[in-house]
Design an enzyme around this catalytic site. Structure first.
Site, PDB file in Angstrom:
ATOM      1  N   LYS A 122     -12.543  -3.265   2.627  1.00 18.55           N
ATOM      2  CA  LYS A 122     -12.648  -2.380   1.457  1.00 18.55           C
ATOM      3  C   LYS A 122     -13.350  -1.073   1.809  1.00 18.55           C
ATOM      4  CE  LYS A 122     -14.058  -6.039  -1.066  1.00 18.55           C
ATOM      5  NZ  LYS A 122     -14.536  -6.925  -2.092  1.00 18.55           N
ATOM      6  N   GLU A 321     -31.503   3.948  10.399  1.00 20.64           N
ATOM      7  CA  GLU A 321     -30.917   3.822   9.058  1.00 20.64           C
ATOM      8  C   GLU A 321     -32.057   3.741   8.064  1.00 20.64           C
ATOM      9  OE1 GLU A 321     -26.593   1.613   9.636  1.00 20.64           O
ATOM     10  OE2 GLU A 321     -28.334   0.364   9.243  1.00 20.64           O
ATOM     11  N   HIS A 345     -22.849  -0.125  20.399  1.00 20.22           N
ATOM     12  CA  HIS A 345     -22.728   1.307  20.074  1.00 20.22           C
ATOM     13  C   HIS A 345     -23.554   2.187  21.022  1.00 20.22           C
ATOM     14  CE1 HIS A 345     -20.809  -0.290  16.634  1.00 20.22           C
ATOM     15  NE2 HIS A 345     -21.839  -0.385  15.830  1.00 20.22           N
ATOM     16  N   GLN A 482     -24.499  11.980  13.588  1.00 18.94           N
ATOM     17  CA  GLN A 482     -24.469  11.933  12.129  1.00 18.94           C
ATOM     18  C   GLN A 482     -25.893  11.919  11.586  1.00 18.94           C
ATOM     19  OE1 GLN A 482     -22.432   8.143  11.723  1.00 18.94           O
ATOM     20  NE2 GLN A 482     -24.339   7.071  11.371  1.00 18.94           N
TER      21      GLN A 482
HETATM   22  O1  LIG Z   1     -21.687  -1.838  13.509  1.00 20.10           O
HETATM   23  C1  LIG Z   1     -22.563  -1.548  12.713  1.00 20.10           C
HETATM   24  O2  LIG Z   1     -22.693  -0.260  12.355  1.00 20.10           O
HETATM   25  C2  LIG Z   1     -23.345   0.071  11.138  1.00 20.10           C
HETATM   26  C3  LIG Z   1     -23.646   1.566  11.217  1.00 20.10           C
HETATM   27  O3  LIG Z   1     -22.435   2.266  11.275  1.00 20.10           O
HETATM   28  P1  LIG Z   1     -22.369   3.756  10.742  1.00 20.10           P
HETATM   29  O4  LIG Z   1     -21.032   4.204  11.137  1.00 20.10           O
HETATM   30  O5  LIG Z   1     -22.573   3.684   9.269  1.00 20.10           O
HETATM   31  O6  LIG Z   1     -23.476   4.496  11.394  1.00 20.10           O
HETATM   32  C4  LIG Z   1     -24.603  -0.726  10.946  1.00 20.10           C
HETATM   33  O7  LIG Z   1     -25.139  -0.470   9.657  1.00 20.10           O
HETATM   34  C5  LIG Z   1     -24.292  -2.199  11.055  1.00 20.10           C
HETATM   35  O8  LIG Z   1     -25.480  -2.953  10.976  1.00 20.10           O
HETATM   36  C6  LIG Z   1     -23.594  -2.510  12.360  1.00 20.10           C
HETATM   37  O9  LIG Z   1     -23.098  -3.826  12.305  1.00 20.10           O
END
Ligand SMILES: O=C1O[C@H](COP(=O)(O)O)[C@@H](O)[C@H](O)[C@H]1O
Ligand SMILES: NC(=O)C1=CN([C@@H]2O[C@H](COP(=O)(O)OP(=O)(O)OC[C@H]3O[C@@H](n4cnc5c(N)ncnc54)[C@H](OP(=O)(O)O)[C@@H]3O)[C@@H](O)[C@H]2O)C=CC1
Length: 597
Positions: A122, A321, A345, A482
């Site tokens: 979604k 975050e 990542h 970002q």
């Molecule tokens: O893979 C993940 O990424 C998100 C953050 O992604 P973004 O594109 O919003 O920066 C993360 O919140 C999550 O815990 C993780 O599983």
């Protein structure tokens, strides 16, 4: 196995096509490629997989080649009738062909979202598919199929998707009409993941829609929890593999919890899928600024000569975050921040940042360099790790919950929601340069960036004009992934006026003001790449293995020793221990020195 793999060379014919220009990359170029070649039914994109397959025929006449700008494409003789004006015929074989053909005049595309009732579907997948449709990047004949256990009619499914769609601010024209047309192409099939009956029904439903073109390409997105990955891949591959075109499967992380479980997952998937059909997604690789990293390095003379231990003092990759695990505590507690963000990542960013120049932009050339640099890294030592976990914070007007307040998190959990890690690359380019990685949830802001700290200027004649803190006067390159995507270089500059005073200022490329265009979401780029068979931004199995080898011993040690994370308040800058780690390498976390976003 596809029938093309099973056919003898004599059963296939080889189609030669001259390309006057070298292979190009990027959205615009892919579009250009497509529109340039659309009228010509012999258009085929030569993927690495196809070339590998051609090489495996071991016949010089049949082997794939790109020399002198000539691309070679194998096409079964049953598909192409004549070299110059190929008439398209439906292959007689009943087996899947998996031919790399993206000829949208003769092929349809079906996208199946397995786990269509879920959060990722979604939040990301449906909006990305709509954006591609709206931009005209999907074939004329395409449809979306949702698959999950939840019972839904096609209408319910369309309502669900409809609630996720938005129109881009800069592309709102006729967006409502496009949404309506898009929704008409969406269908739903309920069924289990671990029993092939549902997938058999899905196959029937798909075949009913795929009638207008002789070839049907099929793309599956496994957007489901890892415990059902293999079963669902099996059901999809066995029941729903395309019999006339390619079948590709996108797998979402987590790719295991450690080396062993990751290998088990890879082995399980490989029972049903070949490596060239498997697309392991890391959505950070689809972000605009990460895609730009290699451009910045290899298309600008000014950076690459400085990209080494002689000029760079440290590299920091920072992810933060400003929200907690809200709603995902159950998943998160089994993984923790190192597995959730750092092992994938952030490590992918480091690999692209630190790799040697690839021979070309071909997916395999890039991935070869990434694997090499990851394998040059030292496995992480526990001494180089700081762990944290956020705790609740009460203020007069609000109450921010701690990680352990989440009902889905086990009591007393030691799972880290923050980690700072120092990594080292043992090669000639990076020997002695610390790579400091930091990731945390529930911190004071949301940002992801790469910060490159350059060394001090030797014999600096302006030293006395620059203050005593040499760190403040060193150049720094910041690549902000970002938010507010930007690239800036901190330089020392004379403050205008009669006196001689220097300050640190920025050469600043702000995407928002420079490009005035909404940036595509990472999932848009990556889904389009899968459609085009471009694997540059996907993780190869050996990359994954090498990545786990760096982290597995340390993760096991943390668990065996029950290392307690340092608590930090929700909305703070994280645990103090992170500063000590940076100090150990004679640097400071540069994000903390700067104004918040
Ligand atoms: O893979 C993940 O990424 C998100 C953050 O992604 P973004 O594109 O919003 O920066 C993360 O919140 C999550 O815990 C993780 O599983
Ligand atoms: N959400 C996100 O932001 C991100 C997610 N991911 C990964 O993507 C995948 C999908 O994520 P997400 O959509 O959040 O996951 P969800 O938890 O929302 O699960 C997706 C769907 O799978 C089914 N499902 C849920 N739990 C189970 C279970 N225990 N056994 C069988 N089926 C189950 C449900 O559908 P139904 O009951 O209808 O069958 C659910 O709608 C996961 O692997 C996740 O780790 C990766 C990065 C970010």
């Amino acid at each position: 196995m596809s029938s093309l793999f099973n056919t003898t060379p004599s059963e296939s014919m080889v189609k030669l096509k001259s390309f006057s220009q070298p292979k190009k990359h990027g959205l615009v170029h892919r579009l250009a490629d497509r529109s340039r070649l659309l009228p010509n039914l012999s258009l085929t994109r030569v993927s690495h997989a196809t070339n590998e397959m051609l090489r495996s025929f071991k016949s010089p006449a049949l082997a794939g080649s790109r020399e002198n700008g000539v691309a070679v494409q194998a096409v079964p003789s049953s598909v192409l009738a004549s070299k110059d004006s190929p008439a398209i015929a439906v292959p007689s074989t009943s087996q899947a062909l998996n031919v790399e053909i993206n000829d949208w005049v003769t092929s349809s595309l079906s996208v199946v979202v397995v786990g269509a009732s879920g959060d990722l579907a979604k939040k990301k997948i449906f909006p990305a598919l709509f954006a591609l449709y709206y931009e005209g990047l999907l074939p004329e004949e395409f449809q979306i199929f949702g698959y999950a256990r939840s019972k839904m009619s096609d209408t319910d499914f369309r309502d669900l998707i409809s609630s996720t769609l938005t129109c881009r601010i800069d592309a709102a024209e006729k967006c409502g009409d496009a949404q309506e047309k898009f929704l008409k192409r969406c269908f739903y099939q309920a069924g289990p993941y671990d029993d092939s009956s549902g997938f058999a029904q899905l196959n029937t439903k798909m075949s009913e829609q795929e009638v207008s073109k002789p070839r049907a390409n099929r793309m599956f997105f496994l957007s489901i929890p890892p415990n059902v990955f293999i079963a669902a891949a099996g059901g999809a591959a066995e029941q729903c593999s395309s019999k006339t075109g390619w079948t590709r499967v996108i797998v979402e992380k987590p790719f295991g919890r450690d080396s062993t479980s990751s290998r088990e997952l890879s082995d399980g998937l490989s029972r049903y899928l070949r490596e060239d059909q498997t697309y392991r997604i890391d959505h950070y690789l689809g972000k605009e600024l990460i895609e730009n990293l290699t451009v910045l390095r290899f298309a600008n003379l000014v950076f690459e000569p400085l990209w080494n231990r002689d000029y760079i003092k440290s590299v920091q990759v920072i992810f933060s975050e400003n929200f907690g695990t809200e709603g995902r505590g159950g998943y998160f507690d089994q993984y923790g921040i190192i597995r959730d963000v750092i092992q994938n990542h952030l490590l992918q960013i480091v690999a692209l940042f630190a790799m040697e120049p690839p021979v070309s932009l071909d997916a395999e050339d890039i991935r070869n360099e990434k694997v090499k640099v990851v394998r040059s890294m030292q496995p992480v030592q526990l001494d180089d790790v700081v762990l944290g976990q956020y705790k609740g914070r009460k203020e007069k007007n609000f109450n921010l919950p701690g990680y352990l307040d989440d009902a889905t998190v086990p009591k007393g959990s030691l799972t880290p929601t923050f980690a700072a890690i120092a990594m080292h690359i043992n090669n000639a380019r990076w020997d002695g340069v610390p790579f400091l990685l930091k990731a945390g949830k529930a911190l004071d802001n949301r940002r992801a960036e790469i910060r490159v700290q350059f060394r001090h200027i030797p014999g600096n004649i302006y030293k006395h004009k620059m203050g005593s803190n040499m760190d403040n006067t060193s150049n720094e390159l910041v690549i902000r992934i970002q938010p507010k995507e930007s690239i800036y270089l901190k330089i020392n500059n004379k403050v205008p006026g009669l006196g001689l005073r220097l300050d640190s200022t920025k050469l600043d490329l702000q995407y928002q003001s420079t490009y005035k265009k909404e940036l595509p979401d990472a999932y848009e780029r990556l889904l389009l790449d899968v459609v085009n068979g471009d694997k540059r931004l996907f993780i190869r199995f050996d990359e994954l293995e090498a990545a786990w080898e760096l982290y597995t011993p340390m993760l096991h040690e943390i668990e065996a020793k029950k290392v307690a994370p340092e608590l930090y308040p929700y909305g703070s800058r994280g645990p103090v221990g992170a500063h000590y780690l940076a100090a150990k390498y004679n640097v400071r976390w540069a994000d903390l020195e700067e104004e918040s976003l």
